[in-house]
Design an enzyme around this catalytic site. Structure first.
Site, PDB file in Angstrom:
ATOM      1  N   LYS A  58       7.280   2.165   8.071  1.00  0.00           N
ATOM      2  CA  LYS A  58       6.568   1.114   8.760  1.00  0.00           C
ATOM      3  C   LYS A  58       7.275   0.182   9.326  1.00  0.00           C
ATOM      4  CE  LYS A  58       8.220  -2.125   7.130  1.00  0.00           C
ATOM      5  NZ  LYS A  58       9.530  -2.537   6.846  1.00  0.00           N
ATOM      6  N   TYR A 114       3.543  -6.519   5.568  1.00  0.00           N
ATOM      7  CA  TYR A 114       3.064  -6.332   4.328  1.00  0.00           C
ATOM      8  C   TYR A 114       1.905  -7.613   4.112  1.00  0.00           C
ATOM      9  CZ  TYR A 114       6.499  -3.106   3.120  1.00  0.00           C
ATOM     10  OH  TYR A 114       7.426  -1.992   2.892  1.00  0.00           O
TER      11      TYR A 114
END
Ligand code: NAD
Length: 387
Positions: free
Chosen positions: A157, A243
């Site tokens: 990510k 996140y």
């Protein structure tokens, strides 16, 4: 210590109601909300083209590509604990790292590649999965090359720095009949899984508001890729704010409809030359729920808070590799510590072995990059941006 269950009738009703909601699915019908583990394969999907298709219970071989801090400190150690896969090979642009890795993990010469000869990996039956762990803007090149070599791919990510890159990666994997997953380890972590359940199944009634923060004091050298817009795509938002975006969406079980955002002040403009030092943003949902988020390279935070009709919950720290803690207004959460990366890779290997779609697919990575870019757009224009 109190554990929560879905035992009451109203909770069961909510569970069934929400379980049947077809929200957040990809064109292939794969849920992007990650409440279930590998989804069963849809009839009519193409068979996967992979070295492991007929491998039965054999552990799949993973090659780590990019041997930086995350590979060295987390992924390689996690691959010593995995049941369905193991560290079979390495791909690196740093010849000086090769000997140490070979010795430490017993990797044979034939499974060592550099960025130039990497495409030859297509002829190596030891490698089933390539795990791309380079700076963000380089993910596309290596994911596409891995797919063309007919290897399944896990990409770290954020999936890329543009939506176009994400789409190209998804397309390449589809064309080559290999699976693509994003390194979203928290989908395999029990406290975060509990938040998905509390929010999405409305265990304490509908969610009313959310707060999320993920920040750390960065101390890399000024020429590090994390401080380069070109290589990272942005600052803390791309790196760890993602996140918060993830946490908010898996709490709500749906995507936001609009974003507002504001860059924080740059107290170190000489250091944060091309990326933001901090950013705060709001994600607005249909029905009026607003999630308030912040991410900074000059602060310490890691929190995911949700308030529902009948209770609240809070994870703090919420996103760390270890030591995640959670509570609700009814008591502490009581979950074992797990190796998130080992679970994540084992789950993907299981999906590959059994030809099932991953719960954290490329489409989820693309969705998140689209939202991250909308946050930047909202901060740049000082306008509300629809998503
Ligand atoms: P790092 O700087 O420690 O390592 C990057 C690696 O890429 C190095 O081995 C470096 O040699 C290599 N590289 C190849 N081309 C490069 C180039 N042009 N410039 C700089 N480095 C180059 O970074 P990291 O912390 O290991 O992060 C790598 C990726 O993993 C990033 O996408 C990051 O977002 C992701 N990550 C994910 C998590 C997680 O919890 N899922 C944690 C940390 C990092």
């Amino acid at each position: 210590m109190k554990k929560f269950s879905l035992s009451s009738a109203s909770n069961r009703r909510n569970f069934l109601k929400n379980f049947s909601l077809a929200v957040g699915t990809t064109a292939a019908g794969v849920s992007l909300l990650s409440l279930s583990s590998c989804n069963s394969n849809k009839s009519g999907e193409k068979e996967q083209n992979n070295a492991a298709q007929n491998a039965g219970g054999k552990k799949l071989g993973i090659a780590l590509l990019g041997l930086g801090k995350y590979s060295e400190g987390q992924l390689a150690p996690a691959l010593q604990e995995t049941q369905n896969c193991y560290l079979a090979g390495i791909v690196t642009g740093s010849p000086d790292k090769v000997d140490k890795w070979k010795r430490k993990y017993d990797i044979p010469d034939k499974n060592v590649y550099n960025y130039e000869n990497f495409d030859q990996i297509k002829d190596n039956p030891d490698i089933d999965i390539v795990y791309v762990v380079t700076p963000n803007a380089l993910h596309r090149e290596f994911v596409v090359r891995a797919a063309q070599a007919k290897k399944h791919v896990i990409c770290e990510k954020p999936m890329a720095t543009t939506v176009e890159d994400c789409q190209a990666m998804i397309d390449a994997c589809k064309q080559n009949n290999v699976q693509l997953s994003v390194g979203y380890r928290l989908h395999f972590e029990p406290h975060n899984q509990r938040v998905m359940e509390l929010g999405q199944k409305e265990v304490f009634g509908p969610v009313k508001s959310i707060k999320a923060a993920d920040s750390f004091k960065i101390s890399v050298k000024p020429d590090d890729w994390r401080l380069s817009k070109e290589l990272a795509g942005g600052g803390p938002l791309m790196d760890v704010g993602i996140y918060c975006v993830q946490g908010v969406i898996y709490t709500m079980g749906k995507e936001p409809i609009a974003i507002t955002a504001k860059y924080g002040e740059k107290t170190r403009p000489d250091y944060f030359k091309t990326v933001e030092q901090s950013i705060s943003w709001q994600m607005q949902f249909e029905g009026g729920v607003i999630a308030d988020c912040v991410s900074s390279y000059n602060d310490e935070a890691g929190m995911l808070y949700g308030e529902a009709q009948d209770s609240w919950w809070r994870l703090d720290p919420a996103y760390s590799y270890k030591g995640i803690k959670g509570e609700t207004s009814q008591g502490k959460m009581d979950f074992e510590e797990v190796n998130q990366q080992a679970r994540q890779m084992d789950n993907f290997a299981d999906c590959v072995r059994n030809n099932k779609p991953t719960q954290v697919p490329g489409e989820m990575g693309l969705r998140d990059v689209r939202i991250l870019l909308a946050i930047y757009e909202a901060a740049r224009t000082n306008q509300k941006v629809g998503v």
